[in-house]
Design a protein around this motif. Sequence first.
Motif, mmCIF file in Angstrom:
data_model
loop_
_atom_site.group_PDB
_atom_site.id
_atom_site.type_symbol
_atom_site.label_atom_id
_atom_site.label_comp_id
_atom_site.label_asym_id
_atom_site.label_seq_id
_atom_site.Cartn_x
_atom_site.Cartn_y
_atom_site.Cartn_z
ATOM 1 N N ILE A 101 0.836 -1.198 0.000
ATOM 2 C CA ILE A 101 0.000 0.000 0.000
ATOM 3 C C ILE A 101 0.874 1.252 0.000
ATOM 4 O O ILE A 101 1.765 1.402 0.833
ATOM 5 C CB ILE A 101 -0.942 0.028 1.226
ATOM 6 C CG1 ILE A 101 -1.741 -1.287 1.307
ATOM 7 C CG2 ILE A 101 -1.872 1.225 1.141
ATOM 8 C CD1 ILE A 101 -2.565 -1.604 0.081
ATOM 9 N N THR A 103 0.816 5.735 -1.436
ATOM 10 C CA THR A 103 0.119 6.972 -1.098
ATOM 11 C C THR A 103 0.127 8.020 -2.204
ATOM 12 O O THR A 103 1.019 8.018 -3.069
ATOM 13 C CB THR A 103 0.780 7.583 0.162
ATOM 14 O OG1 THR A 103 0.229 8.862 0.449
ATOM 15 C CG2 THR A 103 2.281 7.781 -0.052
ATOM 16 N N ARG A 149 -1.839 2.666 -4.615
ATOM 17 C CA ARG A 149 -1.751 4.006 -4.017
ATOM 18 C C ARG A 149 -3.153 4.448 -3.590
ATOM 19 O O ARG A 149 -4.107 4.307 -4.358
ATOM 20 C CB ARG A 149 -1.200 5.008 -5.022
ATOM 21 C CG ARG A 149 0.264 4.812 -5.370
ATOM 22 C CD ARG A 149 0.703 5.842 -6.375
ATOM 23 N NE ARG A 149 2.080 5.678 -6.809
ATOM 24 C CZ ARG A 149 2.507 5.910 -8.042
ATOM 25 N NH1 ARG A 149 1.636 6.320 -8.972
ATOM 26 N NH2 ARG A 149 3.771 5.745 -8.354
ATOM 27 N N THR A 150 -3.231 4.994 -2.397
ATOM 28 C CA THR A 150 -4.517 5.446 -1.888
ATOM 29 C C THR A 150 -4.354 6.813 -1.228
ATOM 30 O O THR A 150 -3.254 7.369 -1.225
ATOM 31 C CB THR A 150 -5.126 4.405 -0.925
ATOM 32 O OG1 THR A 150 -6.472 4.746 -0.638
ATOM 33 C CG2 THR A 150 -4.317 4.308 0.370
ATOM 34 N N VAL A 153 -7.150 8.236 4.020
ATOM 35 C CA VAL A 153 -7.777 7.024 4.569
ATOM 36 C C VAL A 153 -8.435 7.305 5.924
ATOM 37 O O VAL A 153 -7.880 7.993 6.776
ATOM 38 C CB VAL A 153 -6.734 5.903 4.711
ATOM 39 C CG1 VAL A 153 -7.362 4.663 5.356
ATOM 40 C CG2 VAL A 153 -6.147 5.553 3.342
ATOM 41 N N THR A 186 -10.750 7.918 1.302
ATOM 42 C CA THR A 186 -10.823 6.474 1.110
ATOM 43 C C THR A 186 -11.292 5.816 2.401
ATOM 44 O O THR A 186 -10.618 5.897 3.425
ATOM 45 C CB THR A 186 -9.449 5.876 0.737
ATOM 46 O OG1 THR A 186 -8.908 6.579 -0.389
ATOM 47 C CG2 THR A 186 -9.577 4.396 0.402
ATOM 48 N N LEU A 191 -11.264 -0.143 0.660
ATOM 49 C CA LEU A 191 -9.935 -0.545 0.174
ATOM 50 C C LEU A 191 -9.634 -1.991 0.554
ATOM 51 O O LEU A 191 -9.078 -2.751 -0.255
ATOM 52 C CB LEU A 191 -8.867 0.391 0.743
ATOM 53 C CG LEU A 191 -7.414 0.089 0.352
ATOM 54 C CD1 LEU A 191 -7.234 0.047 -1.162
ATOM 55 C CD2 LEU A 191 -6.473 1.120 0.979
ATOM 56 N N HIS A 210 -4.250 2.786 -8.663
ATOM 57 C CA HIS A 210 -4.777 3.835 -7.802
ATOM 58 C C HIS A 210 -6.167 3.443 -7.310
ATOM 59 O O HIS A 210 -6.976 2.925 -8.074
ATOM 60 C CB HIS A 210 -4.888 5.162 -8.565
ATOM 61 C CG HIS A 210 -3.559 5.798 -8.846
ATOM 62 N ND1 HIS A 210 -3.413 6.903 -9.665
ATOM 63 C CD2 HIS A 210 -2.307 5.494 -8.401
ATOM 64 C CE1 HIS A 210 -2.129 7.244 -9.708
ATOM 65 N NE2 HIS A 210 -1.445 6.400 -8.969
ATOM 66 N N TYR A 211 -6.417 3.693 -6.020
ATOM 67 C CA TYR A 211 -7.765 3.477 -5.505
ATOM 68 C C TYR A 211 -8.075 4.468 -4.377
ATOM 69 O O TYR A 211 -7.334 4.594 -3.402
ATOM 70 C CB TYR A 211 -7.997 2.061 -4.967
ATOM 71 C CG TYR A 211 -9.437 1.912 -4.501
ATOM 72 C CD1 TYR A 211 -10.445 1.654 -5.409
ATOM 73 C CD2 TYR A 211 -9.786 2.153 -3.172
ATOM 74 C CE1 TYR A 211 -11.777 1.614 -5.013
ATOM 75 C CE2 TYR A 211 -11.113 2.120 -2.759
ATOM 76 C CZ TYR A 211 -12.103 1.851 -3.692
ATOM 77 O OH TYR A 211 -13.420 1.834 -3.298
ATOM 78 N N SER A 212 -9.177 5.145 -4.534
ATOM 79 C CA SER A 212 -9.800 5.928 -3.463
ATOM 80 C C SER A 212 -11.285 5.904 -3.775
ATOM 81 O O SER A 212 -11.704 5.362 -4.799
ATOM 82 C CB SER A 212 -9.266 7.364 -3.434
ATOM 83 O OG SER A 212 -9.658 8.056 -4.611
ATOM 84 N N LYS A 258 -8.791 6.406 -11.213
ATOM 85 C CA LYS A 258 -9.022 4.982 -10.924
ATOM 86 C C LYS A 258 -9.358 4.147 -12.163
ATOM 87 O O LYS A 258 -9.872 3.037 -12.064
ATOM 88 C CB LYS A 258 -10.151 4.838 -9.904
ATOM 89 C CG LYS A 258 -9.719 5.013 -8.460
ATOM 90 C CD LYS A 258 -9.606 6.425 -7.994
ATOM 91 C CE LYS A 258 -10.950 7.084 -7.783
ATOM 92 N NZ LYS A 258 -10.825 8.436 -7.142
#
Length: 287
Positions: A101, A103, A149-150, A153, A186, A191, A210-212, A258
């Motif tokens: 994970i 950022t 990458r997020t 959080v 996120t 996640l 990428h995820y949010s 995303k």
Amino acid sequence: MKKILVTGANGQLGSEIKVLAIAYPNFDFVFTDIEDFPLDQEEVIISNFKQIEPDIVINCAAYTAVDKAETDSITADTINHLAIATLASLCADSGAKLVHISTDYVFDGSSPIAYTEEDQPNPKSVYGVTKLAGEMACLKNCPESIIIRTAWVYSEFGNNFVKTMLRLMTERDSLGVVNDQVGSPTYAADLAQVILTILDSSKWETGIYHYSNAGEISWFQFAQDIKEIGRKTCDIKGIPASSYPTPAERPAYSLLDKSKIRAVYGIEPIDYKVSLQIMMGKLLKNQ
């Protein structure tokens, strides 16, 4: 049955993976945290990894004290970079898969549009520099890695912006919140679900994703949404980041594109406000 080692299991993301783990009986989860898998002790990492013999590692552990990292760069680099290099090498040598994970802080925040995985990183903080170094070591030592990458959080577990805002809105009549830093929150539970969906799929497409949650907001708007859902009366004022100086520079714009995770894994990010309502519902119910 595949054995999955989860590091940083008592953090926000690790705790959410624990909640979801019961729905995945085909996996044998081994949850570890700083006490039994300290990322600042290479010898312990190596010995414990060999003892556990995981098929998959989900690395949720990190040095995340963004401002403290500015004066504690050695520790931040040890945990966010050197430990990841070791973990990636162990995975490569044993044939284990690695999910790491990262950022949005790897970017400088100067882009006018959402960042893709192909955009050039340019971190402005020690935290961002060490996280980028960890990414590079991960891909170099274990090309069979997936890096996610997020950003921003939050969870019902641990400390985060949502909990801090709820507390301050209860204690104070008014608050100033930065309105010129833009991104998307996120929910750690979302996640966690993304990670387990990837592991449970028949695909293992390596590389950076990428995820949010879906949406584009400022911290000020995030605070306004928290106020609305939490039914608080505190007056929220938008302020520029220059009025709230911090040791570490934050990216002014760090929205993550995303498209790739959607195309490869069919994962559709949930609207940030939907997830915020779910998380706060749990939080307020348990108060």
